[in-house]
Design a protein around this motif. Sequence first.
Motif, PDB file in Angstrom:
ATOM      1  N   SER A  44       0.894  -1.222  -0.026  1.00 50.53           N
ATOM      2  CA  SER A  44       0.010   0.058  -0.080  1.00 50.53           C
ATOM      3  C   SER A  44       0.788   1.071   0.011  1.00 50.53           C
ATOM      4  CB  SER A  44      -1.069  -0.097   1.107  1.00 50.53           C
ATOM      5  OG  SER A  44      -0.045  -0.258   2.383  1.00 50.53           O
ATOM      6  N   ALA A  45       2.006   1.146   0.384  1.00 53.24           N
ATOM      7  CA  ALA A  45       3.013   2.490   0.685  1.00 53.24           C
ATOM      8  C   ALA A  45       3.444   2.688  -0.722  1.00 53.24           C
ATOM      9  CB  ALA A  45       3.888   2.307   1.614  1.00 53.24           C
ATOM     10  N   ARG A  46       3.856   1.542  -1.540  1.00 51.02           N
ATOM     11  CA  ARG A  46       4.226   1.890  -2.948  1.00 51.02           C
ATOM     12  C   ARG A  46       3.175   2.071  -4.001  1.00 51.02           C
ATOM     13  NH1 ARG A  46       9.280  -0.373  -3.234  1.00 51.02           N
ATOM     14  NH2 ARG A  46      10.043  -1.695  -1.606  1.00 51.02           N
ATOM     15  N   TRP A  47       2.095   1.745  -3.465  1.00 51.22           N
ATOM     16  CA  TRP A  47       0.884   2.355  -4.368  1.00 51.22           C
ATOM     17  C   TRP A  47       0.290   3.790  -4.184  1.00 51.22           C
ATOM     18  CZ3 TRP A  47      -2.784  -2.769  -4.750  1.00 51.22           C
ATOM     19  CH2 TRP A  47      -2.273  -3.577  -5.655  1.00 51.22           C
ATOM     20  N   PHE A  48       0.262   4.025  -2.655  1.00 50.34           N
ATOM     21  CA  PHE A  48      -0.482   5.190  -2.550  1.00 50.34           C
ATOM     22  C   PHE A  48       0.167   6.493  -2.068  1.00 50.34           C
ATOM     23  CE2 PHE A  48      -3.730   1.694  -1.710  1.00 50.34           C
ATOM     24  CZ  PHE A  48      -4.333   2.181  -2.576  1.00 50.34           C
ATOM     25  N   LEU A  49       1.591   6.201  -1.872  1.00 53.69           N
ATOM     26  CA  LEU A  49       2.767   7.395  -1.646  1.00 53.69           C
ATOM     27  C   LEU A  49       3.600   7.743  -2.736  1.00 53.69           C
ATOM     28  CD1 LEU A  49       3.284   6.181   2.102  1.00 53.69           C
ATOM     29  CD2 LEU A  49       1.694   8.215   1.327  1.00 53.69           C
ATOM     30  N   ASP A  50       3.730   8.644  -2.781  1.00 58.90           N
ATOM     31  CA  ASP A  50       4.706   9.239  -4.196  1.00 58.90           C
ATOM     32  C   ASP A  50       6.173   8.650  -3.752  1.00 58.90           C
ATOM     33  OD1 ASP A  50       5.812  10.334  -6.349  1.00 58.90           O
ATOM     34  OD2 ASP A  50       5.306  12.230  -5.775  1.00 58.90           O
ATOM     35  N   LYS A  51       6.544   7.887  -4.710  1.00 54.81           N
ATOM     36  CA  LYS A  51       8.001   7.352  -4.622  1.00 54.81           C
ATOM     37  C   LYS A  51       9.066   8.426  -4.452  1.00 54.81           C
ATOM     38  CE  LYS A  51       6.727   2.776  -6.491  1.00 54.81           C
ATOM     39  NZ  LYS A  51       6.698   1.877  -7.558  1.00 54.81           N
ATOM     40  N   SER A  52       8.894   9.325  -5.258  1.00 60.70           N
ATOM     41  CA  SER A  52       9.843  10.290  -5.354  1.00 60.70           C
ATOM     42  C   SER A  52       9.979  10.980  -4.090  1.00 60.70           C
ATOM     43  CB  SER A  52       9.707  11.388  -6.426  1.00 60.70           C
ATOM     44  OG  SER A  52       8.249  12.012  -6.511  1.00 60.70           O
ATOM     45  N   ARG A  53       8.930  11.228  -3.189  1.00 64.65           N
ATOM     46  CA  ARG A  53       8.884  11.983  -2.005  1.00 64.65           C
ATOM     47  C   ARG A  53       9.044  11.119  -0.948  1.00 64.65           C
ATOM     48  NH1 ARG A  53       4.267  16.295  -2.736  1.00 64.65           N
ATOM     49  NH2 ARG A  53       5.822  17.557  -1.355  1.00 64.65           N
ATOM     50  N   TYR A  54       8.391   9.670  -0.827  1.00 63.22           N
ATOM     51  CA  TYR A  54       8.497   9.037   0.399  1.00 63.22           C
ATOM     52  C   TYR A  54       9.328   7.859   0.040  1.00 63.22           C
ATOM     53  CZ  TYR A  54       4.480  11.748   1.890  1.00 63.22           C
ATOM     54  OH  TYR A  54       3.800  12.695   2.358  1.00 63.22           O
ATOM     55  N   HIS A  55      10.370   7.617   0.570  1.00 66.95           N
ATOM     56  CA  HIS A  55      11.337   6.415   0.503  1.00 66.95           C
ATOM     57  C   HIS A  55      11.096   5.346   1.288  1.00 66.95           C
ATOM     58  CE1 HIS A  55      13.333   9.267  -2.389  1.00 66.95           C
ATOM     59  NE2 HIS A  55      13.170  10.259  -1.481  1.00 66.95           N
ATOM     60  N   LEU A  56      10.908   3.990   1.218  1.00 65.98           N
ATOM     61  CA  LEU A  56      10.505   3.219   2.174  1.00 65.98           C
ATOM     62  C   LEU A  56      11.707   2.399   2.179  1.00 65.98           C
ATOM     63  CD1 LEU A  56       8.436   1.491   3.573  1.00 65.98           C
ATOM     64  CD2 LEU A  56       7.848   0.168   1.730  1.00 65.98           C
ATOM     65  N   ILE A  57      11.946   2.105   3.598  1.00 64.23           N
ATOM     66  CA  ILE A  57      13.028   0.993   3.883  1.00 64.23           C
ATOM     67  C   ILE A  57      12.355   0.025   4.776  1.00 64.23           C
ATOM     68  CG2 ILE A  57      15.420   0.640   4.801  1.00 64.23           C
ATOM     69  CD1 ILE A  57      15.846   3.831   4.379  1.00 64.23           C
ATOM     70  N   LYS A  58      12.293  -1.203   4.441  1.00 62.31           N
ATOM     71  CA  LYS A  58      11.796  -2.134   5.266  1.00 62.31           C
ATOM     72  C   LYS A  58      12.628  -3.010   5.941  1.00 62.31           C
ATOM     73  CE  LYS A  58      10.958  -4.921   1.343  1.00 62.31           C
ATOM     74  NZ  LYS A  58      10.357  -6.003   0.454  1.00 62.31           N
ATOM     75  N   ASN A  59      12.185  -3.775   7.103  1.00 60.12           N
ATOM     76  CA  ASN A  59      12.992  -4.741   7.798  1.00 60.12           C
ATOM     77  C   ASN A  59      14.291  -4.264   8.408  1.00 60.12           C
ATOM     78  OD1 ASN A  59      13.134  -6.994   9.322  1.00 60.12           O
ATOM     79  ND2 ASN A  59      13.885  -8.367   7.451  1.00 60.12           N
ATOM     80  N   VAL A  60      14.223  -3.075   9.338  1.00 60.79           N
ATOM     81  CA  VAL A  60      15.682  -2.488   9.415  1.00 60.79           C
ATOM     82  C   VAL A  60      16.153  -2.866  10.901  1.00 60.79           C
ATOM     83  CG1 VAL A  60      16.679  -0.083  10.108  1.00 60.79           C
ATOM     84  CG2 VAL A  60      14.852  -0.316   8.210  1.00 60.79           C
ATOM     85  N   THR A  61      17.084  -3.641  10.900  1.00 60.09           N
ATOM     86  CA  THR A  61      17.442  -4.063  12.495  1.00 60.09           C
ATOM     87  C   THR A  61      18.746  -3.176  12.718  1.00 60.09           C
ATOM     88  OG1 THR A  61      16.972  -6.317  11.854  1.00 60.09           O
ATOM     89  CG2 THR A  61      18.439  -6.114  13.602  1.00 60.09           C
ATOM     90  N   LEU A  62      18.676  -2.502  13.919  1.00 57.17           N
ATOM     91  CA  LEU A  62      19.800  -1.630  14.282  1.00 57.17           C
ATOM     92  C   LEU A  62      20.296  -2.256  15.734  1.00 57.17           C
ATOM     93  CD1 LEU A  62      17.861   1.720  13.801  1.00 57.17           C
ATOM     94  CD2 LEU A  62      19.645   0.723  12.343  1.00 57.17           C
ATOM     95  N   PRO A  63      21.653  -1.991  15.860  1.00 56.83           N
ATOM     96  CA  PRO A  63      22.146  -2.535  16.951  1.00 56.83           C
ATOM     97  C   PRO A  63      22.007  -1.285  18.070  1.00 56.83           C
ATOM     98  CG  PRO A  63      23.899  -1.580  15.444  1.00 56.83           C
ATOM     99  CD  PRO A  63      22.499  -1.485  14.773  1.00 56.83           C
ATOM    100  N   THR A  64      21.954  -1.929  19.238  1.00 55.01           N
ATOM    101  CA  THR A  64      21.716  -0.900  20.559  1.00 55.01           C
ATOM    102  C   THR A  64      22.805  -1.399  21.684  1.00 55.01           C
ATOM    103  OG1 THR A  64      20.207  -2.577  21.340  1.00 55.01           O
ATOM    104  CG2 THR A  64      19.046  -0.935  19.999  1.00 55.01           C
ATOM    105  N   GLU A  65      22.805  -0.529  22.542  1.00 51.99           N
ATOM    106  CA  GLU A  65      23.738  -0.867  23.754  1.00 51.99           C
ATOM    107  C   GLU A  65      23.565  -2.207  24.361  1.00 51.99           C
ATOM    108  OE1 GLU A  65      23.354   2.264  26.573  1.00 51.99           O
ATOM    109  OE2 GLU A  65      23.902   3.718  25.109  1.00 51.99           O
ATOM    110  N   ASP A  66      22.187  -2.751  24.382  1.00 54.64           N
ATOM    111  CA  ASP A  66      22.144  -3.884  25.009  1.00 54.64           C
ATOM    112  C   ASP A  66      21.790  -5.177  24.065  1.00 54.64           C
ATOM    113  OD1 ASP A  66      19.856  -2.936  24.435  1.00 54.64           O
ATOM    114  OD2 ASP A  66      18.812  -3.435  26.534  1.00 54.64           O
ATOM    115  N   GLY A  67      21.618  -4.849  23.031  1.00 52.88           N
ATOM    116  CA  GLY A  67      21.204  -5.942  22.052  1.00 52.88           C
ATOM    117  C   GLY A  67      21.051  -5.370  20.583  1.00 52.88           C
ATOM    118  N   THR A  68      19.851  -5.472  20.160  1.00 57.66           N
ATOM    119  CA  THR A  68      19.225  -5.160  18.731  1.00 57.66           C
ATOM    120  C   THR A  68      17.952  -4.609  18.809  1.00 57.66           C
ATOM    121  OG1 THR A  68      18.625  -7.431  18.061  1.00 57.66           O
ATOM    122  CG2 THR A  68      20.928  -6.583  17.362  1.00 57.66           C
ATOM    123  N   THR A  69      17.285  -3.840  17.967  1.00 56.87           N
ATOM    124  CA  THR A  69      16.005  -3.394  17.869  1.00 56.87           C
ATOM    125  C   THR A  69      15.693  -3.570  16.242  1.00 56.87           C
ATOM    126  OG1 THR A  69      14.248  -1.761  18.336  1.00 56.87           O
ATOM    127  CG2 THR A  69      16.295  -0.969  17.738  1.00 56.87           C
TER     128      THR A  69
END
Length: 350
Positions: A44-69
């Motif tokens: 739905s994000a790719r269909w209903f949001l302008d790709k040139s203005r809204y940039h979608l990044i999915k399944n983002v795993t970031l390191p934290t001080e005590d593990g990951t999020t």
Amino acid sequence: MDLSPAYQPLIAALWYLLPFLFIASLIRSPWFKGKFGEFLVNLSARWFLDKSRYHLIKNVTLPTEDGTTQIDHVLVSEFGVFVVETKNMKGWIFGSPHQRSWTQKIFRSNHRFQNPLHQNYKHVKTLQALLGLGDQQVHSLVVFVGNSTFKTPMPENVTQGLRYVRYIKSKTDRVLTQKEVAAAREKVASGRLKASFATDQAHARYVRGLVAERSGNEPRRPKSGLLRFLAFSVLMLGVGAIGLNAYSNFASQAMALGTKRSAEPRVKSAPQPSLRRAESEPEMDSRTAEPVLPSNLVVQRVHQSPSELFLARQECNSLIAAVIGNPDPRLMRDKDKACARYEAMKGEMN
């Protein structure tokens, strides 16, 4: 009594039934529900949001001080960075922004789950630290997909279905420049952990440890879902192969019998010779002389009936399948005898 022919239709039916059972169990699993909910939000994000203005990044795993999020979706735009948490749930949903846990009610069953706003708060703060942005530049958003109904008032950033698109488009103040948008996308790409099965498993272990620490219990070992999946797949393929082999053998044997029957000429029996001996014919000792058949007598071979040949074939196939699952010496001897009997009968047919 040989019941192997009665088992063959059952095995053939299982060949078609097992894939449907596998698909049904997969659809009902929490893993599939979560992935399907994320897929709907991505689509739905790719269909209903302008790709040139809204940039979608999915399944983002970031390191934290005590593990990951792990963040389901990140949308980077001039109007801010949207951190999206997806929940694929059904039933009635009860909760408020300040409660530690919310409640899902399905008929008379109640299930408590973590407040998704609290869950997304850590995502937001981790992303803010990575990008160096303020509270006005990062927006927390929770999206419920599935057949769920809110039974308590929810804040505007807790939405259902496509309403999250309306919430994103409601933010019209530009809080980031084009250079800041490009820099934010680059920082997310360089700061995230590599999207892989190992990364997901490591994050899952970290979450189980947190849950166990909060409840005061030891962390549970993860269920061997992959092993069960592989075992079920092997079993399904094995049963399917047996059923397909039995069906192909039956079809080929039936075609061979039909072709042979249509090609064989009808043989008429010759009249029986007279048992009287001519007076001029000398007497012969019955113990040493061999009977002489008249030349006009046609000798007919006694064929085995097709049903007996088919039963012998099925018995041989059934014992071969049994030996594959249980290599017992007695079963192997029975298999050799049954297959030898089948080959002998097939030789008489030819």
